[in-house]
Design a protein around this motif. Structure first.
Motif, PDB file in Angstrom:
ATOM      1  N   ASP A 215       0.923  -1.192  -0.146  1.00  0.00           N
ATOM      2  CA  ASP A 215       0.020   0.230  -0.075  1.00  0.00           C
ATOM      3  C   ASP A 215       0.939   1.300   0.045  1.00  0.00           C
ATOM      4  O   ASP A 215       2.080   1.130   0.130  1.00  0.00           O
ATOM      5  CB  ASP A 215      -1.004  -0.137   1.276  1.00  0.00           C
ATOM      6  N   GLY A 229      -3.968   6.496   6.462  1.00  0.00           N
ATOM      7  CA  GLY A 229      -4.242   4.935   6.545  1.00  0.00           C
ATOM      8  C   GLY A 229      -3.962   4.231   5.427  1.00  0.00           C
ATOM      9  O   GLY A 229      -4.046   2.906   5.384  1.00  0.00           O
ATOM     10  N   ASN A 289      -0.978  -5.645  12.491  1.00  0.00           N
ATOM     11  CA  ASN A 289      -2.451  -5.468  12.585  1.00  0.00           C
ATOM     12  C   ASN A 289      -3.174  -6.847  12.700  1.00  0.00           C
ATOM     13  O   ASN A 289      -2.878  -7.849  12.115  1.00  0.00           O
ATOM     14  CB  ASN A 289      -2.715  -4.735  11.325  1.00  0.00           C
ATOM     15  N   ARG A 291      -6.050  -7.751  11.737  1.00  0.00           N
ATOM     16  CA  ARG A 291      -7.088  -7.361  10.977  1.00  0.00           C
ATOM     17  C   ARG A 291      -6.581  -7.281   9.492  1.00  0.00           C
ATOM     18  O   ARG A 291      -5.598  -7.418   9.333  1.00  0.00           O
ATOM     19  CB  ARG A 291      -7.767  -6.253  11.190  1.00  0.00           C
ATOM     20  N   GLY A 293      -6.223  -5.491   5.982  1.00  0.00           N
ATOM     21  CA  GLY A 293      -5.502  -4.192   5.545  1.00  0.00           C
ATOM     22  C   GLY A 293      -6.615  -3.334   4.710  1.00  0.00           C
ATOM     23  O   GLY A 293      -7.401  -4.000   4.142  1.00  0.00           O
ATOM     24  N   ASP A 294      -6.652  -1.998   5.231  1.00  0.00           N
ATOM     25  CA  ASP A 294      -7.491  -1.321   4.460  1.00  0.00           C
ATOM     26  C   ASP A 294      -6.634  -0.017   3.741  1.00  0.00           C
ATOM     27  O   ASP A 294      -6.006   0.568   4.699  1.00  0.00           O
ATOM     28  CB  ASP A 294      -8.627  -0.634   5.387  1.00  0.00           C
ATOM     29  N   GLU A 296      -5.754  -2.573   1.418  1.00  0.00           N
ATOM     30  CA  GLU A 296      -5.295  -3.753   0.618  1.00  0.00           C
ATOM     31  C   GLU A 296      -6.405  -4.689   0.572  1.00  0.00           C
ATOM     32  O   GLU A 296      -6.495  -5.459  -0.533  1.00  0.00           O
ATOM     33  CB  GLU A 296      -3.990  -4.529   1.657  1.00  0.00           C
TER      34      GLU A 296
END
Ligand code: AMP
Ligand code: GLY
Length: 429
Positions: A215, A229, A289, A291, A293-294, A296
């Motif tokens: 990212d 982010g 993380n 969780r 990815g954001d 991704e």
């Protein structure tokens, strides 16, 4: 089966979109969702906040939810999985104790040191008078990180001792991030190329690495400007060769899951290691993380051909070691469009025009910070507004497709980078 997706960003739109494609799924509920999930077939939004664990539990019971997938970190850190699993509900994500890997950078660094997981040198401080002499002794560049969750904004890459000192003063002295910056981690600056390594971890500790991705965290072209982010992402990431992926699994992912197990914590859920690949090809962990990815998730799930619910079920049934994920070999690339002011204070409520009526075989607009106003008009509601994904035979082609879809989309103050994927494209991919 009915599935609940917790969250309301671009990652959750992609999760809901992908899960809704499963023939096993009748309904996907998203709490709270966005304008994208509101209009997706088989998907509906429910007005429950992602952090309201008790209300989510009531919702899951009332709606007879068969599987819950948690997107963001806040509900994980608040113990949503402990509550759901304790009530006999199937929920994919790490428990509160395991989510500390993300929610406390100090915990994560000390955990890595205990288990020999490669990462930059560091020291943690709660006292500014102790941090300042350490910073001066180390010299620049240095990275100053708030210990707790700060929505990707609690990290300052300081190029001078003055910047490092100012960051420590803001965090420890002025409590710039409240309780999240009561403790500060001062870390060695690592050189290299970043990549995101994301895996699914099953209840038996089995690890299924997902397609690789990278990212772009900086706001502006050329990776300049403030950290965000995520301004865009693509998959696969050529920097993560198959050999490197094997190494990351062995030297990082397995020791994390095994190390936690030895400390009495069973990890299951998505596990994301933010990596710096050094000039000699050695991967070191920048952060974990707990969780997906954001942003991704958006290009990664665009490439997933397998039924995501089958992978999630396999993970929760201890059968992840027996399944394979099938990926579209074509790269996918997502461009994030942000609101004016982001990552600082941003404006909301601006109407968005030029959105395509539907996705196509090679593109999809995932919504993030959007909502519907009283007239049904799509308006901005957050800092990261949309993530436009394109796919193609090469990263360059995927980029071209994504920007073609971006071009007619308009809202006041819209910003996006024009160079997402440039590293891969420079490699001729
Ligand atoms: P983090 O939230 O810890 O991943 O940090 C956010 C961003 O800061 C990363 O994506 C990197 O671009 C940068 N960063 C963090 N730690 C380091 C480090 N030790 N060396 C160089 N850059 C870093
Ligand atoms: N894209 C970085 C993250 O999800 O934290």
């Amino acid at each position: 089966m009915k599935v609940l997706v917790v969250g309301g960003g671009g990652r959750e739109h992609a999760l809901a979109w992908k899960i809704a494609q499963s023939r096993r799924v009748t309904d996907v509920l998203v709490a709270p969702g966005n304008a994208g999930t509101a209009t997706e077939p088989k998907v509906r939004n429910v007005p429950v906040a992602a952090e309201d664990v008790e209300a989510l539990l009531r919702l899951a019971r009332e709606e007879h939810i068969g599987l819950t997938v948690v997107g963001p970190e806040a509900p994980l850190a608040a113990g949503i999985v402990d509550r759901f699993v304790g009530s006999g509900l199937r929920c994919f994500g790490p428990r509160k104790a395991a989510a500390q890997l993300e929610s406390s950078k100090k915990y994560a660094k000390e955990f890595m040191v205990r288990h020999g997981i490669p990462t930059g040198r560091h020291a943690s401080f709660t006292d500014l008078d102790e941090a300042l002499p350490y910073i001066r002794a180390q010299g620049a560049p240095l990275v100053i990180k708030a210990d707790g969750l700060a929505a990707g904004k609690g990290v300052i890459v300081a190029h001078t001792v003055e910047e490092a000192t100012a960051a420590a003063e803001q965090m420890l002295g002025d409590r710039a991030f409240g309780a999240a910056s009561e403790c500060v981690v001062v870390e060695e600056f690592l050189q290299g190329e970043e990549a995101s390594f994301i895996a699914m971890v099953g209840v038996d500790g089995a690890i299924l690495p997902l397609a690789t991705s990278q990212d772009h965290k900086a706001r502006d072209d050329g990776d300049r400007g403030p950290n965000t982010g995520g301004m865009g992402a693509y998959s696969p990431a050529p920097v993560v060769t198959e050999a490197l992926a094997g190494r990351v699994t062995q030297e990082i992912m397995q020791p994390v899951v095994e190390g936690l197990r030895r400390e009495g914590v069973r990890y299951f859920g998505f596990l994301y290691a933010g990596l710096m690949i050094g000039p000699d090809g050695t991967p070191k962990v920048l952060e974990f993380n707990c969780r997906f990815g954001d942003p991704e998730t958006q290009p990664i799930l665009f490439r997933l051909r397998s039924d995501l619910t089958e992978l999630l079920d396999a993970a929760l049934d201890g059968k992840l070691g027996k399944v394979r994920a099938d990926w579209d070999p074509r790269p996918a690339l997502g461009v994030v469009m942000t609101a004016e002011g982001y990552p600082g204070k941003y404006r909301t409520g601006d109407p968005i025009s030029g959105l395509p009526a539907a996705g196509s075989a090679n593109s999809k607009v995932f919504h993030a910070g959007t909502g519907l106003d009283t007239e049904g008009q799509v308006v901005t509601r957050g800092g990261r507004v949309l993530c436009v994904v394109g796919s193609g035979a090469t990263v360059g082609e995927a980029q071209r497709v994504a920007y073609e879809v971006v071009a007619p989309i308009r809202f006041a103050g819209a910003h996006y980078r024009r160079d997402i994927g440039y590293r891969a494209i420079a490699r001729g991919l």
